[in-house]
Design an enzyme around this catalytic site. Sequence first.
Site, mmCIF file in Angstrom:
data_model
loop_
_atom_site.group_PDB
_atom_site.id
_atom_site.type_symbol
_atom_site.label_atom_id
_atom_site.label_comp_id
_atom_site.label_asym_id
_atom_site.label_seq_id
_atom_site.Cartn_x
_atom_site.Cartn_y
_atom_site.Cartn_z
ATOM 1 N N SER A 223 0.858 -1.182 0.000
ATOM 2 C CA SER A 223 0.000 0.000 0.000
ATOM 3 C C SER A 223 0.888 1.224 0.000
ATOM 4 O O SER A 223 1.810 1.332 0.826
ATOM 5 C CB SER A 223 -0.906 0.012 1.238
ATOM 6 O OG SER A 223 -1.411 1.316 1.474
ATOM 7 N N GLY A 224 0.638 2.148 -0.919
ATOM 8 C CA GLY A 224 1.430 3.362 -0.977
ATOM 9 C C GLY A 224 1.241 4.258 0.230
ATOM 10 O O GLY A 224 2.208 4.726 0.835
ATOM 11 N N SER A 225 -0.021 4.518 0.616
ATOM 12 C CA SER A 225 -0.269 5.413 1.753
ATOM 13 C C SER A 225 0.273 4.810 3.042
ATOM 14 O O SER A 225 0.852 5.519 3.882
ATOM 15 C CB SER A 225 -1.759 5.731 1.879
ATOM 16 O OG SER A 225 -2.514 4.548 2.075
ATOM 17 N N GLY B 39 -1.964 5.178 -2.983
ATOM 18 C CA GLY B 39 -0.800 4.973 -3.827
ATOM 19 C C GLY B 39 -1.032 3.911 -4.879
ATOM 20 O O GLY B 39 -0.663 4.084 -6.051
ATOM 21 N N THR B 40 -1.668 2.795 -4.468
ATOM 22 C CA THR B 40 -1.899 1.726 -5.443
ATOM 23 C C THR B 40 -2.936 2.140 -6.475
ATOM 24 O O THR B 40 -2.855 1.734 -7.644
ATOM 25 C CB THR B 40 -2.339 0.430 -4.738
ATOM 26 O OG1 THR B 40 -3.395 0.719 -3.803
ATOM 27 C CG2 THR B 40 -1.179 -0.211 -4.006
#
Length: 347
Positions: free
Chosen positions: A91-93, A259-260
């Site tokens: 996960s980006g965040s 982010g994803t």
Amino acid sequence: MKQELKIQLIDTHAGGDVSRIVTGGIDALPGGSVRAQMEYLRDDADGLRKLLLEEPYGIPEMSVDLLVPPSDPRAAAGYIIMEVMGYPIYSGSNTICTATAVLDAGIVPMKEGKQDFFLESPAGLVRIEARVENGVVEAITCEGLPSYIHTHRASIEVPSIGRVIYSVAYSGGFYALVDAEALGFDLTLDEEQELARAAHRIVEAIQAETGFSHYTLGDVGPLPFLHFMGPVQQVAEGYYRSRSATYVHPGVICRSTTGTGTSARLALMDYEGLIHPGDKLETVSLRETGFIGEFSAIEQEDEYRVVKNNITGKGYVIARSDIVVNCEDSLVDCDGLHHILSSRMSQ
């Protein structure tokens, strides 16, 4: 005498999505890698995820990141991502928030200017670039997972909505990508609940009709996510901006663009010939927060064009606290927790 179980937390947010970083209070998990530790937590100790995301301690819109020992010696820390839908491998965040927290906690010594380090996610090693100004983490850039388009412009009949055109990308999970304007949405905050309802109907319809398999991971379960796409505006040479909203669970639209979700959008724009390596896309949420995705390179894997990318955002520390777990509380379910929670006896 009473038993008191404590968990140490740093609460953070990136783009509005709150991530609780668990820094202490959890016993060592079995497993020779972060991925193996994640699988143990998922299969044998899922009570921790439920405890921190449900009443009285949390809400479903939050995420949890448990710091664990990395298996790769280059990594400063490992982290296991827990969300209301389960255990995403990336996960980006959550990565932005975890990187911010390890700097805040001194696990990675903070240095002025730019500094690089590694974290280990269940998906593997992640390179982090942090920009620090006057002792404040102003930006985190992390690698997005290599992303690709699995399905381009399929159509499906959705109850109470009608015919919906969608594409499917993989960027750490499978995403349905849908044109928001085609469904009558402007992607403003007042539409949040209706966006969640529409996304739920579309995702249920896709799940009922078809499944998706990753070219190396194989079956990773039903498609869980949907990303609403607003119109793309070019604001400078090689720099684009688009309003966006990401659905992750019934009733839940992420406060950030994720982010994803941004990585998935880059993959679609590349597939349609709209961007080139070196270009950037800023996704803007219902709450006017944003992430910047950079399209760094293209690779060919089997029949897929795979987009390598980086995601940049800012994480904020909003709390440092201990959670006291009282198993006598009727709202607290301690089943499956005692074998992973470090305990202390106190008066």
